[in-house]
Design an enzyme around this catalytic site. Structure first.
Site, PDB file in Angstrom:
ATOM      1  N   TYR A 130      -1.438  -0.395  11.278  1.00 17.22           N
ATOM      2  CA  TYR A 130      -1.684  -1.052   9.984  1.00 17.22           C
ATOM      3  C   TYR A 130      -0.527  -0.804   9.019  1.00 17.22           C
ATOM      4  CZ  TYR A 130      -3.265  -1.358   5.146  1.00 17.22           C
ATOM      5  OH  TYR A 130      -3.328  -1.627   3.799  1.00 17.22           O
ATOM      6  N   LYS A 156       2.311  -3.375   7.324  1.00 17.94           N
ATOM      7  CA  LYS A 156       2.477  -3.574   5.871  1.00 17.94           C
ATOM      8  C   LYS A 156       3.925  -3.279   5.472  1.00 17.94           C
ATOM      9  CE  LYS A 156      -0.311  -4.420   3.152  1.00 17.94           C
ATOM     10  NZ  LYS A 156      -0.814  -5.717   2.629  1.00 17.94           N
ATOM     11  N   THR A 191       0.826  -1.207   0.000  1.00 15.96           N
ATOM     12  CA  THR A 191       0.000   0.000   0.000  1.00 15.96           C
ATOM     13  C   THR A 191       0.861   1.258   0.000  1.00 15.96           C
ATOM     14  OG1 THR A 191      -1.473   1.286   1.422  1.00 15.96           O
ATOM     15  CG2 THR A 191      -0.122  -0.346   2.523  1.00 15.96           C
ATOM     16  N   ASP A 192       0.304   2.345  -0.507  1.00 14.94           N
ATOM     17  CA  ASP A 192       1.044   3.615  -0.467  1.00 14.94           C
ATOM     18  C   ASP A 192       1.205   4.117   0.966  1.00 14.94           C
ATOM     19  OD1 ASP A 192      -1.579   4.433   0.042  1.00 14.94           O
ATOM     20  OD2 ASP A 192      -1.662   5.891  -1.585  1.00 14.94           O
ATOM     21  N   GLU A 193       0.426   3.546   1.910  1.00 17.75           N
ATOM     22  CA  GLU A 193       0.521   4.016   3.299  1.00 17.75           C
ATOM     23  C   GLU A 193       1.888   3.723   3.916  1.00 17.75           C
ATOM     24  OE1 GLU A 193      -2.704   3.549   5.983  1.00 17.75           O
ATOM     25  OE2 GLU A 193      -4.210   3.740   4.420  1.00 17.75           O
TER      26      GLU A 193
HETATM   27  P1  NAD Z   1     -10.290  -6.553   2.840  1.00 14.02           P
HETATM   28  O1  NAD Z   1     -10.209  -6.251   4.293  1.00 14.02           O
HETATM   29  O2  NAD Z   1     -11.515  -6.188   2.084  1.00 14.02           O
HETATM   30  O3  NAD Z   1     -10.046  -8.122   2.602  1.00 14.02           O
HETATM   31  C1  NAD Z   1      -9.056  -8.825   3.286  1.00 14.02           C
HETATM   32  C2  NAD Z   1      -9.305 -10.317   3.042  1.00 14.02           C
HETATM   33  O4  NAD Z   1      -8.235 -11.046   3.674  1.00 14.02           O
HETATM   34  C3  NAD Z   1     -10.618 -10.843   3.635  1.00 14.02           C
HETATM   35  O5  NAD Z   1     -11.257 -11.701   2.716  1.00 14.02           O
HETATM   36  C4  NAD Z   1     -10.175 -11.628   4.860  1.00 14.02           C
HETATM   37  O6  NAD Z   1     -11.046 -12.690   5.202  1.00 14.02           O
HETATM   38  C5  NAD Z   1      -8.812 -12.112   4.426  1.00 14.02           C
HETATM   39  N1  NAD Z   1      -7.904 -12.405   5.553  1.00 14.02           N
HETATM   40  C6  NAD Z   1      -7.665 -11.617   6.632  1.00 14.02           C
HETATM   41  N2  NAD Z   1      -6.804 -12.233   7.464  1.00 14.02           N
HETATM   42  C7  NAD Z   1      -6.477 -13.418   6.889  1.00 14.02           C
HETATM   43  C8  NAD Z   1      -5.613 -14.486   7.255  1.00 14.02           C
HETATM   44  N3  NAD Z   1      -4.924 -14.464   8.418  1.00 14.02           N
HETATM   45  N4  NAD Z   1      -5.510 -15.540   6.422  1.00 14.02           N
HETATM   46  C9  NAD Z   1      -6.229 -15.586   5.264  1.00 14.02           C
HETATM   47  N5  NAD Z   1      -7.063 -14.608   4.868  1.00 14.02           N
HETATM   48  C10 NAD Z   1      -7.191 -13.532   5.678  1.00 14.02           C
HETATM   49  O7  NAD Z   1      -8.997  -5.869   2.222  1.00 14.02           O
HETATM   50  P2  NAD Z   1      -8.800  -5.146   0.794  1.00 14.02           P
HETATM   51  O8  NAD Z   1      -9.222  -3.742   0.920  1.00 14.02           O
HETATM   52  O9  NAD Z   1      -9.347  -6.015  -0.257  1.00 14.02           O
HETATM   53  O10 NAD Z   1      -7.199  -5.149   0.714  1.00 14.02           O
HETATM   54  C11 NAD Z   1      -6.514  -6.268   0.148  1.00 14.02           C
HETATM   55  C12 NAD Z   1      -5.020  -6.002   0.180  1.00 14.02           C
HETATM   56  O11 NAD Z   1      -4.739  -4.814  -0.557  1.00 14.02           O
HETATM   57  C13 NAD Z   1      -4.473  -5.745   1.582  1.00 14.02           C
HETATM   58  O12 NAD Z   1      -3.215  -6.370   1.672  1.00 14.02           O
HETATM   59  C14 NAD Z   1      -4.320  -4.224   1.676  1.00 14.02           C
HETATM   60  O13 NAD Z   1      -3.261  -3.884   2.520  1.00 14.02           O
HETATM   61  C15 NAD Z   1      -4.002  -3.889   0.230  1.00 14.02           C
HETATM   62  N6  NAD Z   1      -4.414  -2.549  -0.238  1.00 14.02           N
HETATM   63  C16 NAD Z   1      -5.707  -2.125  -0.070  1.00 14.02           C
HETATM   64  C17 NAD Z   1      -6.089  -0.887  -0.593  1.00 14.02           C
HETATM   65  C18 NAD Z   1      -7.510  -0.378  -0.449  1.00 14.02           C
HETATM   66  O14 NAD Z   1      -7.777   0.768  -0.829  1.00 14.02           O
HETATM   67  N7  NAD Z   1      -8.450  -1.158   0.036  1.00 14.02           N
HETATM   68  C19 NAD Z   1      -5.151  -0.096  -1.273  1.00 14.02           C
HETATM   69  C20 NAD Z   1      -3.835  -0.558  -1.401  1.00 14.02           C
HETATM   70  C21 NAD Z   1      -3.489  -1.804  -0.902  1.00 14.02           C
HETATM   71  O1  DAU Z   2      -4.021   4.152   0.610  1.00 15.39           O
HETATM   72  C1  DAU Z   2      -4.304   2.789   0.628  1.00 15.39           C
HETATM   73  C2  DAU Z   2      -5.099   2.432   1.865  1.00 15.39           C
HETATM   74  O2  DAU Z   2      -6.404   2.972   1.693  1.00 15.39           O
HETATM   75  C3  DAU Z   2      -5.158   0.936   2.116  1.00 15.39           C
HETATM   76  O3  DAU Z   2      -3.856   0.474   2.394  1.00 15.39           O
HETATM   77  C4  DAU Z   2      -6.096   0.608   3.291  1.00 15.39           C
HETATM   78  O4  DAU Z   2      -6.231  -0.790   3.425  1.00 15.39           O
HETATM   79  C5  DAU Z   2      -7.446   1.209   2.992  1.00 15.39           C
HETATM   80  O5  DAU Z   2      -8.341   0.976   4.074  1.00 15.39           O
HETATM   81  C6  DAU Z   2      -7.325   2.715   2.742  1.00 15.39           C
HETATM   82  O6  DAU Z   2      -6.916   3.412   3.945  1.00 15.39           O
HETATM   83  P1  DAU Z   2      -7.572   4.815   4.383  1.00 15.39           P
HETATM   84  O7  DAU Z   2      -7.372   4.977   5.818  1.00 15.39           O
HETATM   85  O8  DAU Z   2      -7.137   5.904   3.474  1.00 15.39           O
HETATM   86  O9  DAU Z   2      -9.122   4.483   4.001  1.00 15.39           O
HETATM   87  P2  DAU Z   2     -10.488   4.762   4.800  1.00 15.39           P
HETATM   88  O10 DAU Z   2     -11.593   4.417   3.850  1.00 15.39           O
HETATM   89  O11 DAU Z   2     -10.510   4.164   6.149  1.00 15.39           O
HETATM   90  O12 DAU Z   2     -10.467   6.355   4.972  1.00 15.39           O
HETATM   91  C7  DAU Z   2     -10.300   7.221   3.861  1.00 15.39           C
HETATM   92  C8  DAU Z   2     -10.257   8.648   4.399  1.00 15.39           C
HETATM   93  O13 DAU Z   2     -11.556   8.987   4.907  1.00 15.39           O
HETATM   94  C9  DAU Z   2      -9.297   8.846   5.550  1.00 15.39           C
HETATM   95  O14 DAU Z   2      -8.717  10.134   5.444  1.00 15.39           O
HETATM   96  C10 DAU Z   2     -10.175   8.782   6.793  1.00 15.39           C
HETATM   97  C11 DAU Z   2     -11.503   9.335   6.295  1.00 15.39           C
HETATM   98  N1  DAU Z   2     -12.730   8.791   6.941  1.00 15.39           N
HETATM   99  C12 DAU Z   2     -12.888   7.436   6.966  1.00 15.39           C
HETATM  100  C13 DAU Z   2     -14.015   6.880   7.544  1.00 15.39           C
HETATM  101  C14 DAU Z   2     -14.182   5.387   7.606  1.00 15.39           C
HETATM  102  C15 DAU Z   2     -13.703   9.635   7.432  1.00 15.39           C
HETATM  103  O15 DAU Z   2     -13.572  10.881   7.369  1.00 15.39           O
HETATM  104  N2  DAU Z   2     -14.813   9.087   8.013  1.00 15.39           N
HETATM  105  C16 DAU Z   2     -15.006   7.743   8.101  1.00 15.39           C
HETATM  106  O16 DAU Z   2     -16.041   7.315   8.679  1.00 15.39           O
END
Ligand code: NAD
Ligand code: DAU
Length: 339
Positions: free
Chosen positions: A153, A157, A125-127
């Site tokens: 988190y 990562k 992730t970019d985080e």
């Molecule tokens: P998500 O939370 O929607 O899904 C995570 C999945 O992993 C779920 O199906 C869960 O059951 C499974 N899981 C959790 N713990 C596990 C374990 N111990 N063993 C096997 N499976 C397990 O997450 P997402 O948003 O789809 O993110 C997927 C990946 O992409 C993550 O690694 C996250 O860091 C990365 N990522 C997410 C975003 C985003 O915007 N959502 C952006 C960049 C990178």
């Molecule tokens: O940048 C990639 C990341 O993006 C991934 O690695 C993470 O898994 C994914 O969850 C996401 O992280 P963020 O923290 O950016 O996403 P989130 O949707 O939780 O929040 C997005 C922005 O919105 C953040 O600045 C917090 C804000 N927020 C979020 C929630 C849930 C609010 O203002 N109110 C809310 O209720």
């Protein structure tokens, strides 16, 4: 090609499985997922009808079972999506994030070492780069930006990324890493900003915007993330990191107002609430490397993708209504009541 996709019952992993089944009908996909609160087998119902797809329930940190799976299936590629992914939950309870995101990744890497692999891809992730200041719009994350994390988190990562690089160098595991910006699209779990705001607005419930809503995220439609990972696992160079993002920066307030406008709801629903602890200011990806080396470009503009996403949530109420009627209610009350 046989591909193990971990975390494939979650948001991005499931979209990736559908992308692969559609674009590489010759490949076999095995989804390994623990089915935590974020995993949902209903999301994979259509995939289950494809004979090239198999679902296996299991924990990536469970060494014995991971080894058994690798021994039985002999995968060519592993794409590791499995993670605890929500920043707010990591602030409440970091330990689970360390177990899944760090130990889980190390177990998968050990399995690759023991049984052999053509490619291990870590979905990062970019985080891991921390944040950028709001008053420097000229700055972007590149692949050489220092790792500098803010939340449990993102720290977990980053630790996983370092392990992948260590295994690549020490044991010659053919690994790649991608670091993507915020995704949005179908099957996004309701705890995250965009689905949470869509669902609350549909119920005329307050929309809890953290702080002043001025934090910036760089939004990418989930299919564009999937196409980038697909290119990296097939054409990317072993040992490399690729940033993925499409220059779609928006403040949180802009995103929330866009959703309200699409739904025809009043901005009076917006409620500013106590900020997230350690809240990252701005994320912004420079995708020059993946674009130059692999020819990747995002296909979906934010204004189109957000409309498609809102339409999906309107058309698939049963998917999210089931989620928000369960344990999610307790989560929501804990995080938002009296915030
Ligand atoms: P998500 O939370 O929607 O899904 C995570 C999945 O992993 C779920 O199906 C869960 O059951 C499974 N899981 C959790 N713990 C596990 C374990 N111990 N063993 C096997 N499976 C397990 O997450 P997402 O948003 O789809 O993110 C997927 C990946 O992409 C993550 O690694 C996250 O860091 C990365 N990522 C997410 C975003 C985003 O915007 N959502 C952006 C960049 C990178
Ligand atoms: O940048 C990639 C990341 O993006 C991934 O690695 C993470 O898994 C994914 O969850 C996401 O992280 P963020 O923290 O950016 O996403 P989130 O949707 O939780 O929040 C997005 C922005 O919105 C953040 O600045 C917090 C804000 N927020 C979020 C929630 C849930 C609010 O203002 N109110 C809310 O209720």
């Amino acid at each position: 090609m046989k591909i193990i996709v971990t975390g494939g019952a979650g948001f991005i992993g499931s979209n990736f499985i559908y992308y692969e089944l559609k674009n590489h009908a010759e490949d076999k996909i095995i989804c390994l997922d623990k089915l935590t609160y974020a995993g949902n087998l209903e999301t994979l119902a259509e995939a289950q009808t494809n004979e090239n797809f198999k679902f296996v329930r299991g924990d990536i940190a469970d060494r014995e079972n991971v080894y058994k799976l690798f021994e039985a299936e002999k995968p060519d590629i592993v794409v590791n999506f499995a993670a605890e992914s929500h920043v707010d939950r990591s602030i409440e309870d970091p330990e689970l994030f360390l177990r899944t995101n760090i130990i889980g990744t190390s177990v998968l890497l050990d399995a690759c070492r023991k049984f052999g692999i053509k490619r291990f891809h870590q979905v990062s992730t970019d985080e891991v780069y921390g944040d950028l200041p709001l008053d420097r719009p000229d700055l972007f994350f590149t692949e050489t930006t220092n790792l500098h994390t803010s939340s449990p988190y993102s720290a977990s990562k980053a630790a996983a990324d370092l392990l992948v690089q260590a295994y690549q160098r020490t044991y010659k595991i053919p690994a790649t890493i991608s670091r993507c910006s915020n995704n949005y699209g179908r099957f996004h779990f309701p705890e995250k900003l965009i689905p949470l705001m869509i669902i609350n607005a549909l119920h005329d419930k307050k929309l809890p915007v953290y702080g002043k809503g001025i934090n910036v995220r760089d939004w990418l439609y989930v299919d564009d993330h999937c196409s980038a990972i697909d290119l990296i696992i097939r054409k990317g160079t072993v040992g490399e990191v690729y940033n993925i993002g499409g220059h779609n920066e928006r403040t949180n307030l802009e995103v929330v107002k866009t959703i309200l406008k699409i739904l025809g709801k009043s901005e009076d629903l917006i409620e500013f609430v106590t900020d997230r602890k350690g809240h990252d200011q701005r994320y912004a990806i420079d995708p020059t490397k993946i674009s130059r080396e692999l020819g990747w470009t995002p296909q979906t503009k934010f204004d189109d993708g957000i409309k498609q996403t809102v339409a999906w949530y309107l058309e698939n109420r049963a998917w999210w209504e089931k989620i928000i009627s369960g344990e999610y209610k307790n989560y929501y009350a804990k995080m938002y009541d009296n915030r």
